[in-house]
Write a protein that holds these residues in place. Structure first.
Motif, PDB file in Angstrom:
ATOM      1  N   UNK A 405     146.259 -33.573  14.500  1.00  0.00           N
ATOM      2  CA  UNK A 405     144.966 -34.098  14.948  1.00  0.00           C
ATOM      3  C   UNK A 405     143.852 -33.085  14.709  1.00  0.00           C
ATOM      4  N   UNK A 406     144.157 -31.799  14.943  1.00  0.00           N
ATOM      5  CA  UNK A 406     143.155 -30.744  14.751  1.00  0.00           C
ATOM      6  C   UNK A 406     142.722 -30.672  13.292  1.00  0.00           C
ATOM      7  N   UNK A 407     143.726 -30.796  12.388  1.00  0.00           N
ATOM      8  CA  UNK A 407     143.407 -30.768  10.956  1.00  0.00           C
ATOM      9  C   UNK A 407     142.469 -31.918  10.604  1.00  0.00           C
ATOM     10  N   UNK A 408     142.812 -33.107  11.140  1.00  0.00           N
ATOM     11  CA  UNK A 408     141.967 -34.286  10.891  1.00  0.00           C
ATOM     12  C   UNK A 408     140.565 -34.067  11.454  1.00  0.00           C
ATOM     13  N   UNK A 409     140.546 -33.510  12.655  1.00  0.00           N
ATOM     14  CA  UNK A 409     139.251 -33.260  13.295  1.00  0.00           C
ATOM     15  C   UNK A 409     138.427 -32.249  12.507  1.00  0.00           C
ATOM     16  N   UNK A 410     139.124 -31.252  11.950  1.00  0.00           N
ATOM     17  CA  UNK A 410     138.414 -30.265  11.124  1.00  0.00           C
ATOM     18  C   UNK A 410     137.809 -30.919   9.889  1.00  0.00           C
ATOM     19  N   UNK A 411     138.571 -31.850   9.309  1.00  0.00           N
ATOM     20  CA  UNK A 411     138.051 -32.579   8.146  1.00  0.00           C
ATOM     21  C   UNK A 411     136.840 -33.408   8.552  1.00  0.00           C
ATOM     22  N   UNK A 413     134.985 -32.849  11.081  1.00  0.00           N
ATOM     23  CA  UNK A 413     133.916 -31.911  11.399  1.00  0.00           C
ATOM     24  C   UNK A 413     133.186 -31.466  10.133  1.00  0.00           C
ATOM     25  N   UNK A 414     133.986 -31.188   9.059  1.00  0.00           N
ATOM     26  CA  UNK A 414     133.385 -30.770   7.788  1.00  0.00           C
ATOM     27  C   UNK A 414     132.517 -31.888   7.207  1.00  0.00           C
ATOM     28  N   UNK A 415     133.057 -33.122   7.284  1.00  0.00           N
ATOM     29  CA  UNK A 415     132.280 -34.271   6.803  1.00  0.00           C
ATOM     30  C   UNK A 415     131.003 -34.419   7.623  1.00  0.00           C
ATOM     31  N   UNK A 416     131.184 -34.212   8.941  1.00  0.00           N
ATOM     32  CA  UNK A 416     130.022 -34.301   9.831  1.00  0.00           C
ATOM     33  C   UNK A 416     128.959 -33.274   9.470  1.00  0.00           C
ATOM     34  N   UNK A 417     129.426 -32.051   9.137  1.00  0.00           N
ATOM     35  CA  UNK A 417     128.481 -31.001   8.736  1.00  0.00           C
ATOM     36  C   UNK A 417     127.740 -31.380   7.459  1.00  0.00           C
ATOM     37  N   UNK A 418     128.501 -31.958   6.525  1.00  0.00           N
ATOM     38  CA  UNK A 418     127.885 -32.390   5.265  1.00  0.00           C
ATOM     39  C   UNK A 418     126.850 -33.475   5.537  1.00  0.00           C
ATOM     40  N   UNK A 419     127.236 -34.431   6.398  1.00  0.00           N
ATOM     41  CA  UNK A 419     126.308 -35.515   6.730  1.00  0.00           C
ATOM     42  C   UNK A 419     125.077 -34.975   7.458  1.00  0.00           C
TER      43      UNK A 419
END
Length: 587
Positions: A405-411, A413-419
């Motif tokens: 779940x953390x890995x997914x959340x990190x992804x 989170x990264x997408x969120x940062x890009x957005x």
């Protein structure tokens, strides 16, 4: 004869054609102005216009209700529960009576329930708890509201509300004597508020976070005092006085820090210094209507006089605490000694009647505190501490299952940062485009400022054309002399200055200035300050409050909103762009 008639009809026809052209042109201008006027009215919501009339009044000023009642009535009729909650919140703020504040708090909770918005429910329950705590010192009822807010705050994204509620739970823990636990909560609040103050915030947000920071620091000082951490206490007092400064916004908080400084000086047996600071803090604490802290102030003034062997003066202040207790039926545990001193003084003076009276008062105070402690202590452990521990335990148990779940959340989170980056880039682009449009408008206005003449439209109603021309010339002179930067300028006041009546002036402004008086005045003020920001770089260094005052607007929030509505860009964003342009070698 025929030739003369023919020439006459040719001239008449030419005049008719010219009149037709002018009429069409005037009609086109009139339609454009009307369209812009009606469009601009959409930008000023009715709620905004109503709240604008009272939001700058002082706390407990009942004059606000002549407008606030309309605000609440409109929100009820339209079932706009978000605005209704705001209306009741304003009702709490401007009510001068405690019972009225409580009624508005009840209504606020009701409106929040109808909204089904958890954040509004948190706000409503916290505000009601504050009334019970601050105005009535009913800790039992206050804690019930804070715990209700705590349940709603578990899943909120609004960190400010979460920490605001933690602060109030910390206050209850401090009252119960759990100073270590309370200090941990206040320390967490300080970290949160301090972190937020380092970010780029709206002035209103800065004000709220600064208030939260200073109040948390004051409560932490109280914990340090009771824990005997005097070195940490003195450092926190110095920090609080420095942070509060001389700002009018934080007079109450500064008073608390000066009170704490006086108590610290009393502990060090510097009685004269203690009395000086305790007396200095009195006015702000009285004005805040915080009778609990007022009692503490009186207590240490009395104790300081005792330290100076002036028992006669000290008793005066110990009796003031008894008066407050009689009125509010509340006393802090640390002030129990007040009655012991009064009882001993009565014994010394062989006044049995007073000795009996103060003994009865001490028993009553013990009874009230006993009821509070027997209710509050088990409840805060069961409904807050135990639940918090169980939640932490559940989190730890789930850690073994959360790697994926953390890995997914990190992804995510990264997408969120890009957005977020993309969104910010888009916003920056929009701000840049709006700034360029505003700059072009400024250049265009500068080029045509000398050519501008008032446009006289066709007669409407019963306005005489010559009088209209005269009034428009006066308005032009008023604009040239920058009369619009007068503070508190109203339609009636301007009408008197121009030698006309307000009804006539209102009609001329509506017909010839593209809007009503308020819109006309706002446009002049914002255009004026925008031009100054373009022309003189010194204005770029001014804060928003100073810029607002410079153009005659009293409220920084009102100024910021008007600047955005008229220019399409926030003043802070505009100033940043202008400074960037100047740094890059622009004009």
């Amino acid at each position: 004869m025929f030739e003369k008639n023919r020439r006459f009809f040719v001239i008449l026809n030419a005049v008719y054609i010219e009149i037709t052209k002018v009429t069409k042109k005037l009609l086109l201008i009139f339609c454009t102005v009307c369209f812009q006027y009606f469009l601009s009215q959409e930008l000023y919501s009715d709620y905004y216009k109503l709240r604008e009339k009272y939001e700058d009044l002082e706390e407990n000023d009942s004059k606000a209700f002549s407008y606030l009642r309309h605000y609440i009535s409109k929100a009820k009729k339209e079932k706009n529960y978000e605005k209704l909650v705001q209306g009741y919140k304003d009702g709490i703020f401007f009510s001068s009576l405690d019972e009225e504040k409580l009624k508005y708090a009840d209504s606020m909770v009701m409106a929040a329930n109808l909204s089904h918005d958890k954040d509004l429910l948190i706000i409503a329950h916290i505000d009601k708890g504050v009334i019970f705590y601050y105005n009535y010192k009913k800790f039992q009822l206050a804690l019930n509201e804070y715990l209700e807010a705590y349940e709603y705050s578990k899943n909120t994204k609004n960190e400010f509300l979460k920490y605001q509620n933690l602060y109030h739970i910390g206050v209850v823990k401090s009252y119960l004597g759990y100073y270590d636990e309370a200090a941990d909560l206040f320390s967490a609040c300080l970290v949160f508020y301090k972190g937020k103050l380092k970010t780029d915030l709206h002035p209103n947000e800065i004000y709220n976070y600064k208030k939260g920071y200073l109040n948390s620091l004051h409560q932490l000082i109280i914990c340090y005092r009771h824990l005997g951490k005097y070195k940490e206490m003195d450092a926190a007092i110095a920090k609080g006085l420095s942070e509060a400064g001389d700002s009018k916004d934080y007079v109450q908080e500064k008073g608390y820090f000066i009170l704490s400084k006086g108590i610290s000086e009393y502990k060090e047996k510097q009685y004269e210094k203690a009395l000086s600071d305790l007396y200095i803090s009195l006015p702000s604490i009285r004005n805040s209507r915080d009778f609990a802290r007022l009692s503490v102030n009186y207590f240490f003034i009395g104790k300081s006089y005792l330290g100076m062997n002036d028992a006669q003066k000290s008793i005066v202040y110990f009796r003031k605490i008894d008066s407050i207790f009689n009125k509010h039926q509340f006393i802090l545990p640390e002030l129990r000694e007040n009655y012991e001193i009064l009882i001993n003084d009565s014994k010394k003076n062989k006044d049995q009647a007073k000795q009996l009276y103060y003994t009865g008062q001490l028993l009553k105070a013990d009874s009230i505190m006993s009821k509070d402690f027997s209710y509050l202590s088990p409840k805060i452990h069961k409904d807050y501490d135990t639940k918090t521990l169980l939640e932490e335990k559940n989190k730890l148990q789930k850690m073994n299952y959360l790697v994926t779940v953390i890995v997914i959340l990190l992804i995510i989170w990264a997408i969120g940062l890009i957005m977020l980056f993309t969104k910010r880039q888009k916003k920056a682009k929009e701000i840049k485009q709006q700034y360029i449009l505003l700059e072009e408008k400024f250049v265009k206005d500068q080029a045509f400022v000398e050519m501008s003449e008032p446009i006289i439209e066709e007669k409407r109603g019963h306005l005489h054309e010559s009088k209209v021309e005269e009034l428009l010339r006066k308005l032009k002179k008023f604009e040239a002399k920058k009369g619009f930067i007068q503070k508190g300028l109203t339609l009636n006041r301007l009408a008197q200055q121009l030698g006309t009546n307000s009804s006539y002036l209102s009609q001329v402004i509506n017909e010839h200035k593209g809007g009503n008086f308020n819109k006309y005045l706002s446009q002049l003020r914002i255009n004026y300050i925008t031009n100054l920001l373009f022309e003189d770089k010194k204005y770029l260094k001014y804060n928003i409050e100073t810029l607002a005052r410079e153009c005659g607007i009293a409220s920084r929030q009102n100024f910021s909103d008007l600047f955005y509505e008229i220019n399409g860009i926030r003043p802070t964003d505009f100033i940043k762009k202008r400074m960037q342009e100047m740094d890059n070698g622009g004009n």
